[in-house]
Design a protein around this motif. Structure first.
Motif, short mmCIF file in Angstrom:
data_model
loop_
_atom_site.label_atom_id
_atom_site.label_comp_id
_atom_site.label_asym_id
_atom_site.label_seq_id
_atom_site.Cartn_x
_atom_site.Cartn_y
_atom_site.Cartn_z
N GLY D 258 0.82 -1.21 0.00
CA GLY D 258 0.00 0.00 0.00
C GLY D 258 0.84 1.26 0.00
O GLY D 258 0.61 2.19 -0.79
N GLU D 259 1.85 1.26 0.85
CA GLU D 259 2.72 2.43 0.94
C GLU D 259 3.45 2.69 -0.36
O GLU D 259 3.57 3.83 -0.80
N ALA D 260 3.92 1.59 -0.95
CA ALA D 260 4.65 1.71 -2.20
C ALA D 260 3.75 2.30 -3.28
O ALA D 260 4.15 3.21 -4.02
N VAL D 261 2.53 1.83 -3.31
CA VAL D 261 1.58 2.34 -4.30
C VAL D 261 1.36 3.83 -4.07
O VAL D 261 1.41 4.64 -4.99
N GLU D 262 1.18 4.17 -2.83
CA GLU D 262 0.94 5.56 -2.48
C GLU D 262 2.06 6.47 -2.95
O GLU D 262 1.85 7.55 -3.47
N LYS D 263 3.29 5.98 -2.74
CA LYS D 263 4.45 6.78 -3.13
C LYS D 263 4.76 6.64 -4.60
O LYS D 263 5.72 7.24 -5.08
N GLY D 264 3.99 5.79 -5.28
CA GLY D 264 4.24 5.59 -6.70
C GLY D 264 5.53 4.84 -6.97
O GLY D 264 6.13 4.96 -8.02
N GLU D 265 6.00 4.10 -5.97
CA GLU D 265 7.26 3.37 -6.15
C GLU D 265 7.01 2.00 -6.75
O GLU D 265 5.92 1.45 -6.63
#
Ligand SMILES: Nc1ncnc2c1ncn2[C@@H]1O[C@H](COP(=O)(O)OP(=O)(O)O)[C@@H](O)[C@H]1O
Ligand SMILES: Nc1ncnc2c1ncn2[C@@H]1O[C@H](COP(=O)(O)OP(=O)(O)O)[C@@H](O)[C@H]1O
Ligand code: SF4
Ligand code: SF4
Ligand code: SF4
Lengths: 388, 261, 445, 281
Positions: D258-265
């Motif tokens: 989820g975090e990665a998606v949020e940061k677009g990583e």
């Protein structure tokens, strides 16, 4: 100064660390006399001024303690037991004498055991007071003068004020170099790893101070030259505790995904951050440094002001390190059976937390067999830091 | 002929020795199990049968060991140290140091030239330092206790354990086997750990030759060799090391009978 | 010898002397006095035994609260575990001095709830006005404990008096350094008086101090003379009792009551000797308690020794006095200076003697002296895992004793002063049994 | 967005637990940890996948935890039990502020803030303070682990067990049994002994209510009661205490993604799965 080729830089530090004592063994062959000592509270300046080579006795986490237990109780802190074990096993056969400061119970109550089982030509207990008030300082100076006399009796030579002052400045130069080295840790990621620093500093107390200074200087140059080669890691850790003279524990933290960027340890910042002033009576500056400047749990500081001021007085330097070195979390690493630090844990922990750094308190036994156990704790601590 | 008996109800094994005056005529060793009282009766019964005697033929019985109090038929109890000393002296009059590796403790004692203990040390009460550790590991490795000694001598590569707890060592041993470690290497590692602990005790008491090794652990030749290696000397080893304390108890009984008339 | 294991209903230990049996109530009374002082608002000082300042507190009418004693009481009553656990929950290591842990557990509990922990042994320990530590002698907890306690009582001031004594060294004599030791101690004690005057609104009455010191000097002599009587065969009083009579010696020094107590003890022992009345009628082995604080929860082990025909005519532990007239003290007018001299000379008492025997040192010398004077057959020591003051060095002392004097049977028991979880009665007694056998073996040599 | 699946694999010293989640738990498997961590993890994973009717490729992220977490070659990340139990409890029992986890090889106390671990203590040195103690005792007494709790509730008295060492205590209780001491009394005393040890350790954290109990030890009602008696209040129990760590692991996997998606990583996954690195399309 012997300036042999190739004995400089990180690789040399590594070698001196791995083959601990190799340098004094050579010096011994050249006719030097080597004085072993325990703990950072030994006023090495006086030993050096007497023309002797001070050599810090070191333990070994990888070596199970087997011989020490035949003469020394297992209720002594495991670090001291390991030191003694290594000594009994002949690791330090080159010693001509031993000097022991009244640091803590584990050290001072075993003085007789050290003195009488090693049976070295020279031994001396510096009965260092525990308070820092005026009378204590005066008393301590008297003790240091007794030590000075005793050493000159041993060498057959007076220790002049001039040689003391010279030793003081050599050690101050050395300490200045260490502080310069620590500057390299402030970068993010640091320019030098915690393990590299630890090995270097441990190695540095196993050789004459001038050589140690050159060694540290060469490392600083090498590190500056190599530039920022260390990878970024998510956490910057400070280790606080009594003595860590083995790199295993620092390695463990750094292997778990963090850099150790600061410490309050011996050998480490506690030992190298404060100089001895050059004073008219050189003993004065030395006494001030060891009794009042070095902030060790074994020295009692009187409370002035309210309790928060008192915590600041005792642990403020830790807070400053946390700030200056941008520390994310502190590992409080205390040995079982260590009275000076054991009793400090609640106060120290609450102080460090009050300046905003999370604390992992570990009680250890200075043995390889506990390393696996510590790993999970350290990893979990790093996860805790990561989720903040 | 006067018959006496010595019985040693150990934490792991129970032993009985029957003597005709001061000659051993029969002995028996069996696991102690959970019911010491019952075991005590059984072990003496078996020994008596071997000797062709019955309890009423026995003039005096002395009990020793962890469960000595459970041998309610005995005439008195004696401490393990003094029984061990007497037993060792009977077998090896020249021995001045003895190591007893029992189920709960390791004991090291010094003997005088009359076979009395003059000093002794006992190990800590953690199974990781006792003979019990051997049993635990033998079980997980599915080897007969009898065979661990010989097997361990084949080791080329000692495996050292990460844990100091006998219980966790059990699971560690299992994982090591799964990883492909040889049983003999695990055993050899274990022997070294135990031997190191024992050596320290011996050193603390101060070794004087000759030195005997007795108790159940002495049946483990791998362990004995490992201790010899560490101490740098040969150890005297009785044919049946487990019965030494029971033998000593029988000797105490004989002293009583012969002195008391 | 059957012993109940239930803490509540342990029967009282049998003492050999009438004097020793009076001690329990004395301790109880002292604790009650503390609580009363608290109610009346009199100053209370947390104090360490044998810190050289007993006379000062007495002369200033400050009520001492002997924190080690209170922990010992919790130990005797087998009710220390909950305080040790509380201290552990505060992040104190369980390897530290269990007197200190028990005290810190108790204090942190009392401070947290604002009242005594429920059912505290003998009424509990009141909040102090000041805490008096000491530096350099005996142990680190003497300055670390009260410093740590301050974490729970930040407003209670702590004073740490430096009280060093010269080490035994090969290359110089204690007389070379005694001057600056004494001077330092005097200054530290003067600092203590000033501290007490500042924080307790009591004034030092110097004449009174001299009187108190005079009583304590006489008490030192009286104790020494009374204890010397234990050389008699059969021995009229053993170490088990001495673990009671240490109370007036260490907690009441400088009071008339303490002097009277030892006078009574002296008379009682005289009488016993005249009647040939020993601790045990049939004395087989005379043992020296050669070091280590006792397991307070297991004092009945001394009775167990007795039941095996063994008696302890002497002990190193808590024999904290020597006859003052043997100490070669200079005449001084400053009472504090007298205290300092007495202190230094006490600790250096056997230096000269030790020098005469190669390989000896004052600790070993003392063992040898007692072995000879008290006709000792064996040495028993106790290694309490949590205390690093009296206990490290015992193994070496014993080894050295055997190396330079003679091989004598010895036993080192391992447990603790307060932490009962380190103790196993059956094992301890098995060791004692075996030791008795070794004594027998050596004796019949 | 099409639904994502997360797996938590908890290789304990005694039990291996696998959970597959998306929004809710889809499948879980509990099996004993054999000596062959690696193979078994595989098998248990396959079992869980079968239950969830998913293939391994459909799993977005795998987090391994527990004593044997390094032995899960197919995991994307290893996270300690401490974080996983904290996360699991935070999700299952949001009121909990303190977690006591009693596993086979260790016991731990965890302090929670907003569902995350902020402090912890643990014991893994001596078996005497862990679930393993009870396993050894159950075996010695010939009682199944499952019955220990129930039986202990029938106790009328306590007996003193003088040995702390697990190995010797096991032997001692067998002897007690043969002396005629009632089985429930023995078991209850064992529970009390271990509860005392665990409570003593966890208190270092300044226990705050509510307290959740996880790990295999929480399945033992006798131990739960003994701990409640020490604490002086009732504890919270997850529906299946053994699964807490695995659920936490799966949730942490979900958080990471989820975090990665949020940061677009782009999420870097473990090497084994490199071929399927572009999971966000
Ligand atoms: N045949 C054997 N081979 C190897 N070890 C043995 C053998 N028999 C017994 N042992 C070891 O000896 C120990 C028991 O020794 P023993 O002297 O009988 O003790 P105890 O008197 O306490 O019962 C066991 O724990 C085991 O480790
Ligand atoms: N059904 C059960 N009833 C009671 N106790 C159990 C049960 N299942 C497991 N346990 C206990 O739980 C422990 C294992 O717990 P677990 O959390 O799986 O540990 P680990 O993660 O180390 O494998 C065992 O040691 C045992 O004491
Ligand atoms: S670790 Fe502690 S006890 Fe050990 S030497 Fe250092 S200060 Fe002393
Ligand atoms: S002498 Fe020992 S028992 Fe007494 S306070 Fe010091 S450490 Fe504790
Ligand atoms: S560490 Fe293991 S073997 Fe040792 S006492 Fe604890 S449970 Fe027993």
């Amino acid at each position: 100064m012997p300036e042999e080729a190739g004995s400089r830089g990180l690789a040399a530090a590594d070698r001196y660390y791995e083959d601990y004592g190799s340098r004094v063994r050579e010096l011994k062959k050249q006719g030097k006399q080597i004085i072993g000592y325990l703990c950072a509270l030994t006023p090495v300046e006086i030993i050096a001024a007497a023309g002797l080579v001070p050599f810090r006795i070191k333990g070994d986490v990888n070596e199970p303690i087997t011989k020490a237990d035949t003469e020394m109780e297992t209720i002594v802190c495991p670090l001291v037991r390991s030191w003694f074990d290594m000594s009994l096993k002949g690791k330090y056969e080159f010693l001509d004498g031993i000097v022991i400061p009244h640091a803590c119970d584990s050290i001072s109550t075993t003085y007789n055991v050290w003195k009488n089982t090693l049976n070295l030509p020279y031994s001396h207990l510096i009965n260092m007071p525990h308070s820092t008030d005026g009378p204590s300082l005066k008393f301590y100076k008297a003790l240091l003068n007794t030590f000075r006399t005793s050493l000159s009796k041993f060498t057959g030579k007076e220790i002049s004020d001039q040689s003391l002052n010279q030793a003081i400045s050599l050690y101050n130069q050395n300490r200045a170099k260490v502080r310069e080295l620590y500057e390299l840790r402030k970068a993010s990621p640091p320019l030098i790893s915690g393990a590299e620093v630890a090995k270097l500093l441990i190695a540095s107390v196993s050789m004459p101070v001038e050589e140690a200074t050159l060694l540290i200087d060469s490392v600083i140059k090498e590190v500056k030259q190599r530039g920022g080669v260390l990878a970024a890691k998510p956490a910057r850790i400070m280790v606080v505790g009594a003595e860590v003279d083995d790199v295993t524990f620092i390695d463990l933290i750094e292997d778990s995904g963090a850099w150790v960027v600061a410490d309050d340890l011996c050998p480490g910042a506690r030992e190298f951050f404060d100089d001895a002033d050059v004073t008219a009576d050189p003993i004065e500056g030395i006494a001030e440094r060891y009794l009042r400047k070095i902030k060790c749990g074994r020295t009692f500081r009187e409370k002035k002001g309210d309790y928060d001021d008192y915590l600041e007085e005792r642990f403020g330097h830790i807070g400053r390190f946390i700030k200056d070195f941008k520390v994310d979390g502190v590992v409080l690493y205390i040995y079982k059976y260590c009275d000076p630090y054991g009793f400090d844990v609640p106060a120290m922990k609450s102080y460090i937390e009050s300046v905003g750094a999370p604390v992992l308190y570990l009680e250890d036994e200075y043995s390889m067999s506990t390393i696996g156990r510590l790993r999970t704790r350290i990893q979990a601590f790093l996860e805790v830091l990561g989720s903040k | 002929m006067v018959y006496v008996a010595g019985i040693d109800i150990g934490s792991a094994f129970s032993k009985a020795v029957i003597m005709a005056e001061n000659e051993i005529i029969a002995y028996e060793v069996m696991p102690s199990g959970g019911n010491y009282k019952l075991t005590a009766e059984q072990v003496i019964e078996e020994a008596l049968t071997k000797a062709g005697l019955s309890l009423k033929d026995i003039a005096y019985t002395v009990a020793t060991g962890y469960g000595a109090a459970s041998a309610s038929f005995s005439s008195e109890t004696a401490s393990d140290i003094s029984c061990l000393a007497r037993g060792v002296y009977y077998l090896f009059p020249a021995a001045r140091t003895a190591i007893d590796i029992g189920g709960q403790f390791t004991r090291v004692l010094k003997l005088n030239n009359r076979g009395r203990a003059t000093a002794f040390l006992l190990s800590e009460k953690c199974a990781a330092g006792s003979g019990r550790f051997l049993q635990v590991i033998a079980r997980v490795l599915q080897i007969d206790l009898e065979d661990i000694g010989e097997l361990s001598l084949k080791s080329k590569n000692r495996v050292s354990f990460n844990t100091g707890c006998a219980v966790f060592a059990e699971s560690e041993a299992v994982s090591r086997i799964a990883e492909g470690a040889a049983k003999e290497d695990i055993l050899a590692g274990l022997h070294r750990t135990l031997a190191a602990k024992i050596q320290t005790m011996v050193a603390r008491l101060g070794i004087e030759p000759d030195c005997a090794v007795v108790g159940g652990g002495a049946k483990d030749i791998g362990l004995v060799k490992s201790i010899e290696e560490g101490l740098g000397c040969r150890l005297l080893l009785p044919e049946e090391p487990r019965i030494v304390a029971a033998l000593g108890a029988a000797l105490v009984a004989w002293e009583k009978v012969s002195k008391g008339g | 010898m059957t012993e109940e294991k239930k803490p509540e209903e342990r029967k009282r230990r049998k003492t050999a002397t009438e004097a020793a049996s009076r001690v329990g109530p004395m301790v109880k009374a002292a604790l009650a006095e503390n609580l009363r002082a608290k109610e009346e608002g009199r100053p209370i000082a947390y104090s360490f035994i044998y810190s050289g300042y007993d006379e000062i507190i007495r002369a200033m009418d400050i009520v001492p609260a002997w924190t080690e004693n209170y922990a010992g009481v919790c130990g005797v009553k087998r009710d220390a575990q909950r305080f040790l656990e509380k201290a552990e929950s505060e992040n104190f290591s369980r390897s530290l001095c269990t007197y200190a842990l028990c005290g810190l557990g108790f204090d942190s509990w009392r401070e947290e709830t604002g009242e005594m922990p429920p059912n505290p042994p003998w009424g509990g320990q009141a909040r102090p006005t000041v805490m008096l530590g000491s530096g350099q002698i005996i142990c680190d907890p003497r300055y670390k404990w009260y410093q740590a306690a301050q974490h729970y009582m930040p407003d209670v001031p702590v004073y740490v008096a430096g009280l060093p004594y010269p080490p035994y060294e090969d290359d110089y004599d204690y007389r070379d350094v005694q001057g600056y030791y004494v001077k330092y101690i005097v200054e530290e004690l003067r600092g203590l008086v000033a501290f007490l005057e500042r924080h307790t609104n009591r004034k030092m009455d110097w004449d009174r101090l001299s009187e108190v010191i005079d009583i304590s000097d006489r008490t030192w002599n009286m104790i020494s003379e009374a204890y010397d009587l234990r050389k008699a065969v059969p021995c009229p009083m053993g170490t088990g009792d001495a673990m009671n009579t240490m109370v007036p010696m260490t907690f009441m020094m400088g009071t008339q009551e303490a002097y009277d107590f030892f006078k009574d003890l002296y008379d009682e022992l005289q009488l016993k000797i005249a009647n040939r009345e020993g601790v045990i009628p049939d004395e087989k082995y005379r043992l020296l308690w050669g070091g280590g604080l006792p397991s307070w929860f297991a004092l009945t082990d001394f009775n167990y020794f007795n039941s095996k025909g063994a008696v302890f005519p002497a002990e190193v532990t808590y024999r904290l006095v020597e006859p003052v007239y043997n100490l070669d003290l200079p005449r001084v007018s400053d009472p504090l200076e007298h205290l300092a001299w007495r202190w230094v000379k006490y600790w250096a008492y056997r230096h000269d003697k030790a020098r005469k025997r190669p390989g000896s040192n004052p600790d070993v010398e003392r063992l040898i002296e007692y072995i000879e004077d008290y006709k000792i057959d064996g040495v028993v020591m106790h290694e309490a895992f949590s205390c690093r003051s009296w206990h490290p060095g015992l193994i070496w002392q014993l080894n050295q004793l055997k190396r330079i004097y003679r091989d004598i049977p010895s036993l080192i028991l391992e447990s603790d002063i307060v932490d009962i979880s380190s103790y196993n009665e059956a094992d301890t007694r098995a060791r004692i049994d075996a030791f008795i056998d070794t004594l027998e073996a050596v004796k019949s040599r | 967005m099409k639904s994502q699946y997360f797996a938590g694999v908890d290789i304990g010293s005694t039990m291996t637990k696998v959970v597959i989640m998306s929004e809710a738990t889809l499948a879980s498997v509990i099996g004993p940890t054999g000596p062959e961590h690696r193979k078994l993890a595989n098998r248990v994973m396959e079992e869980a996948l079968a239950k969830a009717r998913l293939s391994f490729d459909e799993i977005t992220y795998v987090v391994a935890t527990g004593y044997g977490r390094i032995n899960v070659p197919f995991a994307d990340k290893q996270i300690t039990e401490i974080s996983c139990h904290a996360r699991g409890v935070g999700h299952l029992l949001p009121d909990a502020r303190t977690v006591i986890d009693i596993g086979g090889q260790d016991s731990k106390g965890i302090k929670l803030k907003a569902g995350r671990a902020v402090d912890f203590v643990m014991n893994d040195k001596c078996a005497a303070g862990t679930g393993r103690f009870l396993e050894v005792m159950a075996e010695g007494l010939g009682v199944s682990l499952e019955d220990m709790g129930r039986l202990s509730l029938e106790a009328k008295n306590r007996v003193e067990i003088s040995n702390t060492c697990t190995v010797f205590a096991a032997q001692e209780v067998v002897a007690r049994l043969s002396e005629g001491v009632a089985l429930p009394d023995i078991i209850a005393s064992l529970h009390e002994a271990i509860a005392t040890r665990i409570y003593g350790m966890v208190r270092r954290l300044k226990i705050e209510r509510e307290v959740a109990l996880t790990g295999g030890g929480a399945k033992n009602i006798g131990l739960v009661k003994a701990l409640e008696a020490k604490l002086g209040f009732p504890v919270l129990l997850p529906p299946e205490p053994l699964l807490t760590g695995a659920i936490g692991a799966a949730l942490l996997g979900k958080d990471i993604v989820g975090e990665a998606v949020e940061k677009g990583e782009t999420l870097v996954r473990s090497e084994r799965r490199l071929t399927e690195a572009s999971i966000f399309t």
